[in-house]
Design an enzyme around this catalytic site. Structure first.
Site: not given
Ligand code: GLN
Length: 480
Positions: A72, A147, A171
């Site tokens: 990532k 994400s 995410s």
């Molecule tokens: N969707 C969640 C956010 O926008 C979690 C994102 C994540 O785990 N990095 O914060």
């Protein structure tokens, strides 16, 4: 090939690291329309593949020697562009690497590229990337989740046998669910955050996405471990993979939280989860209904705490030392404000504003302090439930992969995609998502969560399921 079968083929000489690397690069090119990679490090990957073959020829056997993977793009890689999906870092070539990158290199893994992601890991659909949305390999008109959408899409399309990812509120697990792959978010502290570009430091945790729980465990054991450069990392014993593989489901007590299965969960998802729990029951597990009453406030608490920490973490991007700098600043204030205005996307700006607001002197008690109290109640709910059950299970995501653009205009609908995942981060617990069926031809993910440091129990429960089902072997039509 799965990670395990690739390792076996490398060990018996039926393939080489260079061939595996070429294959991954080839598949990355063939699936370029997924937009899953921000950077492809082809030359470095070929050289690393050759080096792995040379080491193997000398008899070396690193845990991942010659296995291609993707990071990532939230992990810093020395001399390789590391963007966090942001225009702010679109020119950032770090002078150092994340600890997990050093560990993967020491184990002989071959980096083929950096995976697309929501900007600074903020999002649930991978549509908030400066480098454009990622597409779901099962249906290119749909999101891969976020994400870590690039990591999940790459593994689902079988470009690489595993990819790294990070999970602040879901995410790793949510994109794994939406792409039909296995993703594990370890206990907070198991994996070093050094060199992982920070979003919300009390919630962020690195992990992996692979095609099976066994594969994920192998990669996770490579990146895990105490790191003096991350004061929140913990010196925990590695995951007992052999113990996990030998685990029996007979007598396993599985808690099914009523709050994870209620309104808002699509019927097709609920059916697949029920069928998966029936498989567990048929193999001797005992399913009991449990309550996590405070989880009803988890989204609200998370979307106060995470932006608060983000507003502080992202203050470092000021256009001065690295990252985007505006042209011809009038003065210092203009340099700061215009660099940040130009460098950060809309969602990130919104979170910085929200975070600054909830931390401001007049609102700290009403919002931030209150959210911390809710966080404690959520952790206490889990602790109480784990007195009676070994793991907790439910849907990872309330729906299957949604259409690109579908939730962009409605941020609350987007935030609700995390309804079953954020409470786990607020409590710092380990959890994973495994494929457990389909709804409308799209994968459904089962989330399993265990007490702190009980990753082997999670891997064991997931592996046992994957021994008697084939959902994790399903590949999207275009993957072959
Ligand atoms: N969707 C969640 C956010 O926008 C979690 C994102 C994540 O785990 N990095 O914060």
């Amino acid at each position: 090939m799965s990670l395990l079968s690739l390792l076996a083929a490398l060990d018996d000489g039926s393939t080489s690291a260079r061939a595996a690397t070429e294959n991954a690069l080839d598949r990355a090119a063939r699936h370029a329309d997924l937009n899953a990679l921000i950077t492809i490090a082809a030359d470095a990957a070929r050289a690393a593949g050759d080096a792995a073959d040379a080491e193997r020829a000398r008899g070396a056997r690193g845990a991942l020697l010659g296995v291609p993977f993707a990071h990532k793009d939230v992990f810093c890689t020395r001399d390789i562009l590391s963007t966090a999906g942001s225009k702010m870092l679109a020119n950032f070539v770090p002078p150092y690497s994340a600890t997990i990158h050093d560990k993967l290199q020491a184990a002989g893994a071959v980096l083929i590229g950096k995976a697309n992601m929501d900007e600074f890991a903020m999002g649930s659909s991978n549509e908030h990337s400066h480098f454009g949305a990622v597409r779901n390999p099962w249906d290119r008109s749909r999101v891969p989740g976020g994400s870590s959408g690039g990591s999940a899409a790459l593994v689902a399309a079988r470009v690489v046998p595993f990819a790294t990812a990070s999970d602040t509120g879901g995410s790793i697990r949510q994109p794994a669910a939406l792409c039909g792959v296995t993703g594990i978010k370890p206990t907070y502290g198991r994996v070093s955050r050094y060199g992982m570009i920070a979003y919300a430091s009390s919630l962020d945790q690195a992990g992996v996405i692979a095609t099976s729980a066994h594969d994920a465990a192998i990669a996770l054991n490579v990146i895990a471990g105490f790191d003096p450069r991350d004061p929140t990392s913990v010196d925990a014993p590695p995951i007992d993979i052999d113990g996990a593989l030998a685990m029996s489901l007979a007598g396993l007590r599985i808690g099914r939280p009523r709050q994870w299965c209620g309104a808002g969960i699509d019927a097709g998802v609920a059916n697949a989860i029920d069928a998966a729990l029936a498989v567990y029951a048929a193999h001797g597990a005992r399913i009991v209904d449990v309550d996590l009453p405070s989880s009803e406030h988890a989204i609200a608490a998370y979307y106060v705490i995470a932006p608060a920490e983000a507003s502080s973490n992202l203050a470092r991007f000021d256009g001065v030392r690295y990252g985007h700098r505006c042209a011809n600043p009038k003065d210092l204030a203009d340099l700061y404000t215009r660099s940040r205005e130009e460098g950060f996307g809309h969602e990130v700006q919104k979170r910085i504003l929200t975070g600054t607001y909830v931390l401001s002197a007049g609102y700290y008690d009403a919002y931030y302090h209150r959210a911390l109290k809710v966080r404690r109640l959520i952790a206490e709910d889990f602790a109480r439930v784990f007195n009676d059950v070994d793991v907790i299970a439910g849907p990872t995501s309330p729906s299957v992969a949604f259409k690109l653009g579908e939730k962009l205009a409605d941020p609350v609908a987007m935030y609700l995609a995390d309804i079953n995942t954020v409470s786990v981060n607020l409590a710092g617990l380990p959890a994973l998502s495994i494929p457990c069926g389909f709804s409308d031809g799209l994968p459904v993910g089962l989330q399993l969560c265990a007490p702190w440091w009980q990753e082997s129990r999670l891997i064991g429960a997931a592996h046992a399921f994957q021994q008697v089902t084939d959902w994790h072997r399903a590949v999207p039509g275009g993957a072959a």
